[in-house]
Design a protein around this motif. Sequence first.
Motif, PDB file in Angstrom:
ATOM      1  N   VAL A  25       0.846  -1.200   0.000  1.00 40.50           N
ATOM      2  CA  VAL A  25       0.000   0.000   0.000  1.00 40.50           C
ATOM      3  C   VAL A  25       0.878   1.245   0.000  1.00 40.50           C
ATOM      4  CG1 VAL A  25      -1.936  -1.115   1.171  1.00 40.50           C
ATOM      5  CG2 VAL A  25      -0.180   0.004   2.538  1.00 40.50           C
ATOM      6  N   ASP A  26       0.270   2.364  -0.357  1.00 41.40           N
ATOM      7  CA  ASP A  26       1.020   3.617  -0.320  1.00 41.40           C
ATOM      8  C   ASP A  26       1.210   4.062   1.128  1.00 41.40           C
ATOM      9  OD1 ASP A  26      -1.441   4.738   0.444  1.00 41.40           O
ATOM     10  OD2 ASP A  26      -1.810   5.590  -1.522  1.00 41.40           O
ATOM     11  N   LEU A  27       2.101   4.999   1.332  1.00 41.96           N
ATOM     12  CA  LEU A  27       2.427   5.449   2.677  1.00 41.96           C
ATOM     13  C   LEU A  27       1.231   6.117   3.350  1.00 41.96           C
ATOM     14  CD1 LEU A  27       4.941   5.218   4.443  1.00 41.96           C
ATOM     15  CD2 LEU A  27       5.529   7.534   3.779  1.00 41.96           C
ATOM     16  N   GLU A  28       0.412   6.809   2.587  1.00 42.33           N
ATOM     17  CA  GLU A  28      -0.778   7.457   3.157  1.00 42.33           C
ATOM     18  C   GLU A  28      -1.709   6.435   3.807  1.00 42.33           C
ATOM     19  OE1 GLU A  28      -1.732  10.711   3.448  1.00 42.33           O
ATOM     20  OE2 GLU A  28       0.237  11.277   2.692  1.00 42.33           O
ATOM     21  N   THR A  29      -1.931   5.320   3.121  1.00 45.80           N
ATOM     22  CA  THR A  29      -2.804   4.275   3.657  1.00 45.80           C
ATOM     23  C   THR A  29      -2.210   3.675   4.922  1.00 45.80           C
ATOM     24  OG1 THR A  29      -3.624   3.769   1.444  1.00 45.80           O
ATOM     25  CG2 THR A  29      -3.935   2.069   3.119  1.00 45.80           C
ATOM     26  N   SER A  30      -0.910   3.397   4.892  1.00 44.51           N
ATOM     27  CA  SER A  30      -0.245   2.855   6.068  1.00 44.51           C
ATOM     28  C   SER A  30      -0.284   3.844   7.232  1.00 44.51           C
ATOM     29  CB  SER A  30       1.197   2.497   5.725  1.00 44.51           C
ATOM     30  OG  SER A  30       1.835   1.929   6.834  1.00 44.51           O
ATOM     31  N   ASN A  31      -0.048   5.107   6.944  1.00 45.76           N
ATOM     32  CA  ASN A  31      -0.114   6.129   7.987  1.00 45.76           C
ATOM     33  C   ASN A  31      -1.488   6.132   8.646  1.00 45.76           C
ATOM     34  OD1 ASN A  31       2.494   6.980   7.430  1.00 45.76           O
ATOM     35  ND2 ASN A  31       1.860   8.719   6.193  1.00 45.76           N
ATOM     36  N   ARG A  32      -2.527   6.036   7.826  1.00 43.01           N
ATOM     37  CA  ARG A  32      -3.892   6.046   8.350  1.00 43.01           C
ATOM     38  C   ARG A  32      -4.128   4.823   9.235  1.00 43.01           C
ATOM     39  NH1 ARG A  32      -9.099   5.108   5.183  1.00 43.01           N
ATOM     40  NH2 ARG A  32      -7.603   4.537   3.610  1.00 43.01           N
ATOM     41  N   LEU A  36      -0.828   7.666  12.095  1.00 39.83           N
ATOM     42  CA  LEU A  36       0.235   8.663  11.937  1.00 39.83           C
ATOM     43  C   LEU A  36      -0.219   9.772  11.000  1.00 39.83           C
ATOM     44  CD1 LEU A  36       3.291   6.306  11.329  1.00 39.83           C
ATOM     45  CD2 LEU A  36       2.758   7.555  13.414  1.00 39.83           C
ATOM     46  N   GLY A  37       0.219  10.962  11.261  1.00 42.78           N
ATOM     47  CA  GLY A  37      -0.034  12.067  10.350  1.00 42.78           C
ATOM     48  C   GLY A  37       0.868  11.967   9.133  1.00 42.78           C
ATOM     49  N   ARG A  38       0.524  12.688   8.092  1.00 40.03           N
ATOM     50  CA  ARG A  38       1.279  12.651   6.842  1.00 40.03           C
ATOM     51  C   ARG A  38       2.756  13.033   7.048  1.00 40.03           C
ATOM     52  NH1 ARG A  38       0.851  13.159   1.221  1.00 40.03           N
ATOM     53  NH2 ARG A  38       2.349  14.620   0.339  1.00 40.03           N
ATOM     54  N   SER A  39       2.995  14.154   7.687  1.00 43.71           N
ATOM     55  CA  SER A  39       4.374  14.634   7.886  1.00 43.71           C
ATOM     56  C   SER A  39       5.194  13.660   8.714  1.00 43.71           C
ATOM     57  CB  SER A  39       4.372  16.003   8.565  1.00 43.71           C
ATOM     58  OG  SER A  39       3.740  16.947   7.747  1.00 43.71           O
ATOM     59  N   ALA A  43       8.411  11.534   7.372  1.00 41.56           N
ATOM     60  CA  ALA A  43       9.687  11.773   8.054  1.00 41.56           C
ATOM     61  C   ALA A  43      10.287  10.460   8.545  1.00 41.56           C
ATOM     62  CB  ALA A  43       9.487  12.735   9.228  1.00 41.56           C
ATOM     63  N   LEU A  44       9.480   9.585   9.110  1.00 45.39           N
ATOM     64  CA  LEU A  44       9.963   8.286   9.577  1.00 45.39           C
ATOM     65  C   LEU A  44      10.471   7.441   8.410  1.00 45.39           C
ATOM     66  CD1 LEU A  44       7.175   7.385  12.171  1.00 45.39           C
ATOM     67  CD2 LEU A  44       9.542   8.046  12.674  1.00 45.39           C
ATOM     68  N   ALA A  45       9.723   7.432   7.311  1.00 45.09           N
ATOM     69  CA  ALA A  45      10.137   6.653   6.134  1.00 45.09           C
ATOM     70  C   ALA A  45      11.442   7.193   5.559  1.00 45.09           C
ATOM     71  CB  ALA A  45       9.034   6.670   5.081  1.00 45.09           C
ATOM     72  N   LYS A  46      11.558   8.501   5.480  1.00 48.07           N
ATOM     73  CA  LYS A  46      12.760   9.124   4.919  1.00 48.07           C
ATOM     74  C   LYS A  46      13.998   8.794   5.758  1.00 48.07           C
ATOM     75  CE  LYS A  46      14.517  13.545   3.283  1.00 48.07           C
ATOM     76  NZ  LYS A  46      14.237  14.965   3.111  1.00 48.07           N
ATOM     77  N   ARG A  47      13.828   8.749   7.080  1.00 48.11           N
ATOM     78  CA  ARG A  47      14.947   8.430   7.977  1.00 48.11           C
ATOM     79  C   ARG A  47      15.204   6.927   8.084  1.00 48.11           C
ATOM     80  NH1 ARG A  47      12.380  11.715  12.106  1.00 48.11           N
ATOM     81  NH2 ARG A  47      12.509   9.862  13.401  1.00 48.11           N
ATOM     82  N   GLY A  48      14.323   6.109   7.487  1.00 45.84           N
ATOM     83  CA  GLY A  48      14.499   4.658   7.548  1.00 45.84           C
ATOM     84  C   GLY A  48      14.084   4.037   8.863  1.00 45.84           C
ATOM     85  N   TYR A  50      10.625   3.878   9.833  1.00 49.03           N
ATOM     86  CA  TYR A  50       9.180   3.616   9.820  1.00 49.03           C
ATOM     87  C   TYR A  50       8.942   2.292  10.550  1.00 49.03           C
ATOM     88  CZ  TYR A  50       4.461   4.144   7.928  1.00 49.03           C
ATOM     89  OH  TYR A  50       3.108   4.339   7.795  1.00 49.03           O
ATOM     90  N   PRO A  51       7.851   2.140  11.286  1.00 46.66           N
ATOM     91  CA  PRO A  51       7.669   0.943  12.121  1.00 46.66           C
ATOM     92  C   PRO A  51       7.485  -0.389  11.385  1.00 46.66           C
ATOM     93  CG  PRO A  51       5.804   2.440  12.348  1.00 46.66           C
ATOM     94  CD  PRO A  51       6.818   3.132  11.508  1.00 46.66           C
ATOM     95  N   CYS A  52       7.357  -0.376  10.070  1.00 49.34           N
ATOM     96  CA  CYS A  52       7.315  -1.628   9.311  1.00 49.34           C
ATOM     97  C   CYS A  52       8.044  -1.417   7.987  1.00 49.34           C
ATOM     98  CB  CYS A  52       5.881  -2.126   9.108  1.00 49.34           C
ATOM     99  SG  CYS A  52       4.738  -0.943   8.426  1.00 49.34           S
ATOM    100  N   LYS A  53       8.195  -2.495   7.230  1.00 48.87           N
ATOM    101  CA  LYS A  53       9.018  -2.455   6.020  1.00 48.87           C
ATOM    102  C   LYS A  53       8.445  -1.501   4.967  1.00 48.87           C
ATOM    103  CE  LYS A  53      11.382  -5.276   2.702  1.00 48.87           C
ATOM    104  NZ  LYS A  53      11.986  -6.567   2.515  1.00 48.87           N
ATOM    105  N   VAL A  54       9.313  -0.607   4.486  1.00 47.83           N
ATOM    106  CA  VAL A  54       8.943   0.371   3.463  1.00 47.83           C
ATOM    107  C   VAL A  54       9.842   0.164   2.248  1.00 47.83           C
ATOM    108  CG1 VAL A  54       8.823   2.833   2.888  1.00 47.83           C
ATOM    109  CG2 VAL A  54       8.183   2.066   5.174  1.00 47.83           C
ATOM    110  N   LEU A  55       9.243   0.121   1.084  1.00 48.50           N
ATOM    111  CA  LEU A  55       9.980   0.018  -0.174  1.00 48.50           C
ATOM    112  C   LEU A  55       9.995   1.383  -0.833  1.00 48.50           C
ATOM    113  CD1 LEU A  55       8.220  -3.198  -1.494  1.00 48.50           C
ATOM    114  CD2 LEU A  55      10.379  -3.069  -0.235  1.00 48.50           C
ATOM    115  N   ARG A  56      11.128   1.791  -1.336  1.00 44.21           N
ATOM    116  CA  ARG A  56      11.237   3.066  -2.047  1.00 44.21           C
ATOM    117  C   ARG A  56      11.266   2.747  -3.532  1.00 44.21           C
ATOM    118  NH1 ARG A  56      13.199   8.531  -0.906  1.00 44.21           N
ATOM    119  NH2 ARG A  56      12.511   9.589  -2.763  1.00 44.21           N
ATOM    120  N   LEU A  57      10.266   3.198  -4.260  1.00 41.86           N
ATOM    121  CA  LEU A  57      10.163   2.965  -5.700  1.00 41.86           C
ATOM    122  C   LEU A  57      10.158   4.315  -6.398  1.00 41.86           C
ATOM    123  CD1 LEU A  57       7.350   0.273  -5.494  1.00 41.86           C
ATOM    124  CD2 LEU A  57       9.798  -0.123  -5.710  1.00 41.86           C
TER     125      LEU A  57
END
Length: 76
Positions: A25-32, A36-39, A43-48, A50-57
């Motif tokens: 899913v996209d980060l917005e869906t996971s945040n919801r 978590l708020g959007r910002s 920020a968590l994803a950018k810093r690596g 985020y509380p679960c696995k994130v893929l950067r595409l």
Amino acid sequence: MRENAAAGHSKGMSREDLLALPVAVDLETSNRALGLGRSKGYALAKRGVYPCKVLRLGNAYRVVTADLLDLLGLAA
């Protein structure tokens, strides 16, 4: 989903909504799903951290749904 009458949009996700998600899913869906708020989520994803696995595409972030469900205690 619960409705946020003041803002006119949904907030949070029901168990049924979560279990119906696609493989990633996209980060917005996971945040919801995580409340978590959007910002904060970006920020968590950018810093690596985020509380679960994130893929950067490219410029997009995708969250592996199995990891998200596991984090929320809904893994099959």
